[in-house]
Design a protein around this motif. Structure first.
Motif, PDB file in Angstrom:
ATOM      1  N   SER A   1      -6.562   0.556  -0.546  1.00  0.00           N
ATOM      2  CA  SER A   1      -6.277   1.611   0.429  1.00  0.00           C
ATOM      3  C   SER A   1      -6.895   2.898  -0.078  1.00  0.00           C
TER       4      SER A   1
ATOM      5  N   ARG B   1       0.820  -1.208   0.000  1.00  0.00           N
ATOM      6  CA  ARG B   1       0.000   0.000   0.000  1.00  0.00           C
ATOM      7  C   ARG B   1       0.855   1.259   0.000  1.00  0.00           C
ATOM      8  N   SER B   2       0.727   2.221  -0.885  1.00  0.00           N
ATOM      9  CA  SER B   2      -0.107   2.176  -2.070  1.00  0.00           C
ATOM     10  C   SER B   2       0.777   2.428  -3.284  1.00  0.00           C
ATOM     11  N   HIS B   3       1.787   1.562  -3.470  1.00  0.00           N
ATOM     12  CA  HIS B   3       2.634   1.757  -4.648  1.00  0.00           C
ATOM     13  C   HIS B   3       3.254   0.442  -5.118  1.00  0.00           C
TER      14      HIS B   3
ATOM     15  N   ALA C   1      -0.655  -7.897   6.377  1.00  0.00           N
ATOM     16  CA  ALA C   1      -1.980  -7.701   6.974  1.00  0.00           C
ATOM     17  C   ALA C   1      -3.003  -8.589   6.272  1.00  0.00           C
TER      18      ALA C   1
ATOM     19  N   GLU D   1       2.895  -7.332   1.746  1.00  0.00           N
ATOM     20  CA  GLU D   1       2.009  -7.072   2.881  1.00  0.00           C
ATOM     21  C   GLU D   1       1.951  -8.274   3.833  1.00  0.00           C
TER      22      GLU D   1
ATOM     23  N   LEU E   1      -5.402   5.406  -1.039  1.00  0.00           N
ATOM     24  CA  LEU E   1      -4.642   5.894  -2.190  1.00  0.00           C
ATOM     25  C   LEU E   1      -4.496   4.810  -3.257  1.00  0.00           C
TER      26      LEU E   1
END
Lengths: 661, 224
Positions: A646, A575-577, A601, A599, A648
Motif C-alpha cells: 500500500s 493495510r498498513s499495520h 482483496a 485481507e 503506507l
C-alpha cells in the motif's frame, strides 16, 4: 498503386500484418503501413511477424496453457504461460525461497521432513513434474516432483500452488524414474537411479554386486487428504542396474510400469585406478534393459504382506518379484533415456540416446510373450528376458541422440534429438496411422532447435488425449541466442507451433530461463486448474487447507505467556499495520508467533520479516501462519512488511525488543 | 365512539353502486394494492449501490444497501476508509437497517387499512409511504455527511484528505477513487409505489369526496 508483382510478393506480409492488427487493441488508429515500418526498422521477416502474432499477448489477455517445469538444481518448479512464454510463478519446493517465504519460518517443517540421514539439505535437483491424472488425463488438482540428489518426492496443491509434503525415500539417495503417476493417480512412481546399498549405508565398491541395489517405489496417493500415504506405500527391489526414466501404462497397457535402465554392464568406474570410467564402462553393451513391472500384481503382494522391511519400509524382494512373475525385462538400445507410452497405451517408445532409432514396443506382443514365456534367457538375477524380436513393433530411424517422445492428437509423435539439436515429428502406425497423411512410422519433419534439446513437452502430450498446438523444446544450451549474460548462460525454452500437419513446425518463441535448469515439463490447459484468488476464509492454515480456529483474529490480538515459558504472539496484518506493533520478549524465551493476514482483496499479500532471526514469511489474503523460534539474541529488531502492499507500506512495521538476560 | 369510527372510515358504498361504478370505486384500492406489491418486492432488492473505481481495482469495489443489510466489498472499503479516518460503514444507519423490514411491513399494513378509509384520513396513512423514498435519500445523505465530516483526526491520511461529503446519488470522488452512487431497483420500486399512491389519492378523492360532502350535507341538521 503497387504493381501486381509487388502485390503478390507482399501477400504473406499482408496476412501477417492483418493478424497483428487484428490482435492489437488500438489497431483502429494504426495502419498496416505502420506495422510494415516497424518490421523494416527492426529487420523482421514475415515469419517473425507471424510468430509474434501467434505468441504476443496484449496486456490483460491470458495464456491458454500452463507449463509446469522442473527447476533442475534450483530445486523449484517454474510455471510458464503458453503461448506467451512468460514466467508466471516459481513454486518453492526443496529449496528455501524468500519471496514466497518458504523455509524462513514457514515451510521449514515440510522441508525438514525430507532431510536425508537427518541432515539439513536446503536445495534439490528437481527433474520430472507429474500432474495428477484422472482416467489418464490431467485433472489439474496436484503436482508431484522428484528430487534426484536425495531421492525425495514432493506434493504441491494446485489450489494455492504451495508445497504440502515432502517424503524422503528411505531406501536410496538417488532417483530419476519419477515422478510419474498411474492413470488415476493411485500411485506416484519414483524409480531409483544410481545403485546404492540399502539406506545408502557404507559399502566399498568391491562389494558392488553384493550390496548395491536398485529399486522402484510406489507412493500411495491419498487424494482426499492431498498427501502421500507412507503407510500404504511400498517398493520393489530391482537389479542393480541404474534406472532411468519411467512411465505408467494406460489404456491397453494399464497396470504396467515401464522403467528404463543403463549400466547393465554393472560397471563400477574407477578412472583414478586406470579402470574404464563410468561413461565408457556403462555403455559397452549394445543393449540395456527395459523393465516391465505389473504394479497391480505388486500391490496385491504388498497387501498380502509378501514384503520384507528394509530401512523400515516394505519391499518386495527381487526374488519374490521374479517368483511371482511381476517383473520382466527386455533388451533396449543402450543408454536409453525416455520411455513413453502412446496415448491409447498400446505402444511404448524407447529412445536410446546412442542409437539413431526409437524402438517401439507393442504391449500386445509383450503380454503375449509373458503369457507364452517367450524368454531369450534370464539376467544374473534370474529376471526373465522377453525375446526382443517378439515384443518389438518397429524401429524408426530419427536421427542422432533421440531422448524423449511426446504425442499429438492426430497420430504424430515428437522426439527430441539431442545431438542433431532438433525436434523430430514422425508418424505412429497401428490405429494412429489414419490420422496423418504420411505413411506410418516415418520421419516427417526435423525442426532445428537451439541448442541440445533435452526433454520436450507438447500440450497435454503425455496424456490419453494430447492437444497438439504447442510444443516446448527444453534446450540445454543457449550459446548465441541471447545477450551474453556472463559465462553462465540461461536455458533456452523454445516454443514450436505444431498445429499444422506435415513439415510446417516452426519455432515461434525463445524464452530465456535464467533461474534454473528445467528438465521435464508438462503443459496443461489453463482452465483445468481452479486456483484460489485468495484463501477461502480469514484464518486459513494452508498446511491443513482448512480454517485454523486458533488463528489470530481482529480484536483478538494479544501476547500470552504460557506456564512452560512459551510465548504466543497473536498478530494480525492488514493495510498498513501489524497489530501489535510493539513486542517485548526476554532473551531465551521460546516463541510461537501466529500471524493472520485479514485481507480479503485479491493480491493484498503482506510479508513479515524479522532481521537477525532469519525470518521472512509471505502471507496471502486470509492466510494464517505460525513461526516458531527461540529469542536467543537480545536487541531491538524492526520487523516489517516486505510486500509493497500500500502507499503506507513503509510504515507497516513494528519493533521486537528482546531484553537481555 | 361508533360515530368517530364512522367519521374516520367515511361513507360506505353499496354493492350495487360499487358494481355500477367499479372503476371509480375500485381504482384507489387497486392502486394501493399495486403499491403494496411494489413495496413487498422492493424488500428483496437493493435500494442503493455505490461503486468505487480506481486503477488498482479493475473490477471496481461495490457496496449495496438493502433495507436491512449492507453487502458487497464493505470490508475492503472499510479497510481503505481507515486511511482517512472514516468509521466502519457497518456503524452507519444501524437503527434504520434493524427497523427496515418492520417499517416496510408497517407501510404495507397502513396501505391495507387505507383502502378501507374513505375520508381524508386515508391521506394520513398513505403520506409516510409517499414520502418514504425521499426520506430514504435524505437519511442516506445525512449519514454520508455525518461520516464524511467526522473523520478521525489521527488517521494516517488526515493531513492529505480534508473532511468531505460523499455524494449520495451521482458521481463523486475521493483520492484516486471515482465514486458512482446509483439508486437500486428496490428504491426505484419504492418511488414507483410513491407515484402510484399519489395517483391513488387523486382517484380516492374523486371517488369519495362527493360522497363525504353529500353525507355531510345530510348530516348537518343532526350536528346542529
Amino acid at each position: 498503386m503497387k504493381s501486381a508483382k509487388t502485390k503478390a510478393s507482399s501477400v504473406p506480409l499482408t496476412l501477417a500484418i492483418l493478424t497483428v492488427c487484428g490482435l492489437a487493441a488500438a489497431a483502429s488508429a494504426q495502419s498496416m503501413r505502420d506495422v510494415e515500418a516497424v518490421a523494416k526498422e527492426r529487420g523482421l521477416t514475415n515469419a517473425d511477424l507471424i510468430a509474434a502474432a501467434k505468441t504476443y499477448l496484449p496486456s490483460g489477455k491470458k495464456d491458454e496453457y500452463l507449463m509446469f517445469a522442473s527447476g533442475g538444481h534450483a530445486g523449484q518448479v517454474f510455471v510458464v504461460g503458453i503461448p506467451s512464454m512468460r514466467l508466471l510463478r516459481s513454486i518453492a519446493v526443496f529449496t528455501p525461497e524468500p519471496w514466497q517465504g518458504w523455509g524462513y519460518g514457514v515451510g521449514d517443517k515440510i522441508i525438514a521432513e525430507g532431510f536425508p540421514k537427518g541432515k539439513s539439505n536446503l536445495w534439490g535437483d528437481t527433474h520430472h513434474p507429474a500432474l495428477s491424472e484422472t482416467k489418464g488425463d490431467y485433472d489439474g488438482q496436484f503436482l508431484f516432483i522428484n528430487d534426484k540428489i536425495n531421492a525425495r518426492v514432493a506434493v504441491i496443491d494446485l489450489r494455492d500452488w504451495e508445497t504440502k509434503q515432502i517424503v524422503k525415500n528411505p531406501l536410496t539417495l538417488s532417483d530419476h524414474g519419477g515422478t510419474f503417476v498411474t492413470p488415476d493417480t493411485e500411485y506416484v512412481i519414483e524409480g531409483g537411479q544410481y545403485a546404492l546399498p540399502w539406506g545408502a549405508a557404507f559399502a566399498p565398491i568391491a562389494d558392488y554386486k553384493e550390496k548395491y541395489k536398485g529399486s522402484v517405489t510406489l507412493w500411495k496417493f491419498d487424494r482426499a487428504r492431498g498427501r502421500i500415504d507412507k503407510e500404504q506405500s511400498f517398493a520393489i527391489e530391482l537389479p542393480l542396474y541404474w534406472h532411468d526414466l519411467a512411465d505408467a501404462g494406460k489404456g491397453a497397457s494399464d497396470g504396467f510400469i515401464f522403467l528404463n535402465s543403463l549400466n547393465s554392464e554393472k560397471a563400477t568406474g574407477g578412472i583414478q585406478d586406470k579402470q574404464p570410467p563410468f561413461e565408457a564402462g556403462a555403455s559397452r553393451n549394445p543393449t540395456d534393459f527395459l523393465h516391465i513391472i505389473d504394479w497391480r500384481k505388486a500391490e496385491a503382494l504388498f497387501k498380502a504382506g509378501k514384503t520384507v522391511q528394509i530401512e523400515g519400509f516394505p519391499v518386495i524382494t527381487l526374488e519374490t518379484a521374479v517368483a511371482e512373475g511381476l517383473l520382466h525385462i527386455t533388451p533396449e538400445p543402450r543408454s536409453p533415456h525416455g520411455v513413453d507410452v502412446t496415448p491409447k497405451g498400446e505402444f511404448v517408445v524407447v529412445a536410446g540416446k546412442l542409437d539413431p532409432h526409437v524402438t517401439v514396443f507393442s504391449i500386445e506382443k509383450i503380454k503375449r510373450a509373458i503369457a507364452a514365456k517367450n524368454f531369450s534367457g534370464k539376467d544374473d538375477y534370474g529376471v526373465p528376458i522377453l525375446d526382443f524380436d517378439s515384443v518389438v513393433e518397429k524401429r524408426v530411424e530419427l536421427g542422432l541422440g533421440p531422448l524423449h517422445t511426446q504425442f499429438g492428437p492426430d497420430g504424430y509423435a515428437y522426439t527430441s534429438l539431442y545431438l542433431d539439436s532438433a525436434v523430430a515429428r514422425w508418424t505412429l502406425g497401428g490405429s494412429y496411422g489414419s490420422g496423418t497423411p504420411e505413411p506410418d512410422w516415418t520421419v516427417v519433419q526435423k525442426t532445428p532447435v537451439h541448442y541440445n534439446v533435452g526433454h520436450l513437452a507438447a500440450a497435454e502430450g503425455d496424456t490419453v488425449s494430447p492437444d497438439g498446438k504447442y510444443l516446448v523444446s527444453l534446450n540445454k544450451w543457449a550459446v548465441d541466442r541471447f545477450v551474453q549474460t556472463g559465462p553462465l548462460l540461461p536455458q533456452n525454452l523454445q516454443l514450436l507451433d505444431i498445429s499444422s500437419k506435415g513439415t510446417n513446425m516452426p519455432v515461434i518463441y525463445d524464452m530465456a530461463m535464467g533461474v534454473g535448469e528445467p528438465h521435464y515439463a508438462q503443459i496443461i490447459k489453463a482452465d483445468k486448474i481452479n486456483a484460489w484468488a485468495t484463501y477461502p476464509e480469514v484464518g486459513w492454515d494452508p498446511h491443513q487447507q482448512n480454517i485454523n480456529p486458533s488463528a489470530p483474529k481482529p480484536k483478538g490480538e494479544r501476547v500470552e505467556r504460557g506456564a512452560d515459558g512459551t510465548v504466543d504472539i497473536y498478530m494480525t496484518a492488514i493495510r498498513s499495520h501489524f497489530n501489535p506493533e510493539h513486542v517485548y520478549l526476554k532473551q531465551g524465551e521460546k516463541v510461537r508467533w501466529h500471524i493472520t493476514n485479514t485481507e480479503r482483496a485479491v493480491d493484498a499479500t503482506h510479508g513479515f520479516a524479522v532481521p537477525v532471526y532469519n525470518i521472512t514469511a509471505s502471507l496471502e489474503p486470509g492466510e494464517s501462519v505460525t513461526i516458531e523460534f527461540v529469542a536467543d539474541t537480545a536487541g531491538t529488531f524492526p520487523f516489517y512488511c516486505t510486500e509493497f502492499c500500500s502507499a503506507l507500506h513503509l510504515e507497516m512495521m513494528g519493533y521486537l525488543m528482546v531484553e537481555p538476560k | 365512539m361508533d360515530r368517530v369510527i364512522d367519521r374516520v372510515l367515511g361513507p360506505r358504498v353499496s354493492p350495487l353502486e360499487a358494481s355500477k361504478h367499479s372503476l371509480r370505486y375500485g381504482l384507489p384500492g387497486f392502486l394501493m394494492l399495486v403499491a403494496r406489491v411494489l413495496l413487498l418486492v422492493s424488500l428483496f432488492l437493493p435500494y442503493w449501490r455505490m461503486e468505487l473505481r480506481a486503477p488498482q481495482y479493475p473490477q471496481g469495489l461495490v457496496m449495496t444497501a438493502y433495507m436491512n443489510s449492507l453487502t458487497g466489498d464493505v470490508a475492503e472499503i472499510d479497510g481503505l476508509n481507515h486511511y482517512i479516518g472514516m468509521r466502519s460503514l457497518y456503524e452507519a444507519a444501524e437503527l434504520e437497517r434493524a427497523a427496515g423490514v418492520f417499517i416496510m411491513i408497517a407501510f404495507i399494513v397502513m396501505l391495507e387499512l387505507a383502502a378501507y378509509v374513505h375520508t381524508r384520513w386515508a391521506a394520513l396513512l398513505v403520506a409516510p409511504v409517499v414520502l418514504f423514498p425521499a426520506v430514504f435519500l435524505v437519511d442516506l445523505h445525512l449519514w454520508m455527511r455525518h461520516f464524511g465530516l467526522n473523520l478521525d483526526p489521527n488517521a494516517p491520511l488526515s493531513n492529505a484528505v480534508k473532511p468531505f461529503v460523499p455524494t449520495a446519488l451521482g458521481k463523486g470522488g475521493i483520492g484516486q477513487f471515482v465514486t458512482i452512487a446509483t439508486p437500486g431497483v428496490g428504491l426505484v420500486l419504492a418511488t414507483a409505489a410513491s407515484l402510484v399512491l399519489v395517483a391513488a389519492l387523486y382517484f380516492h378523492r374523486r371517488a369519495y369526496l362527493p360522497l363525504v360532502k353529500a353525507r355531510r350535507a345530510n348530516a348537518a341538521p343532526f350536528i346542529a
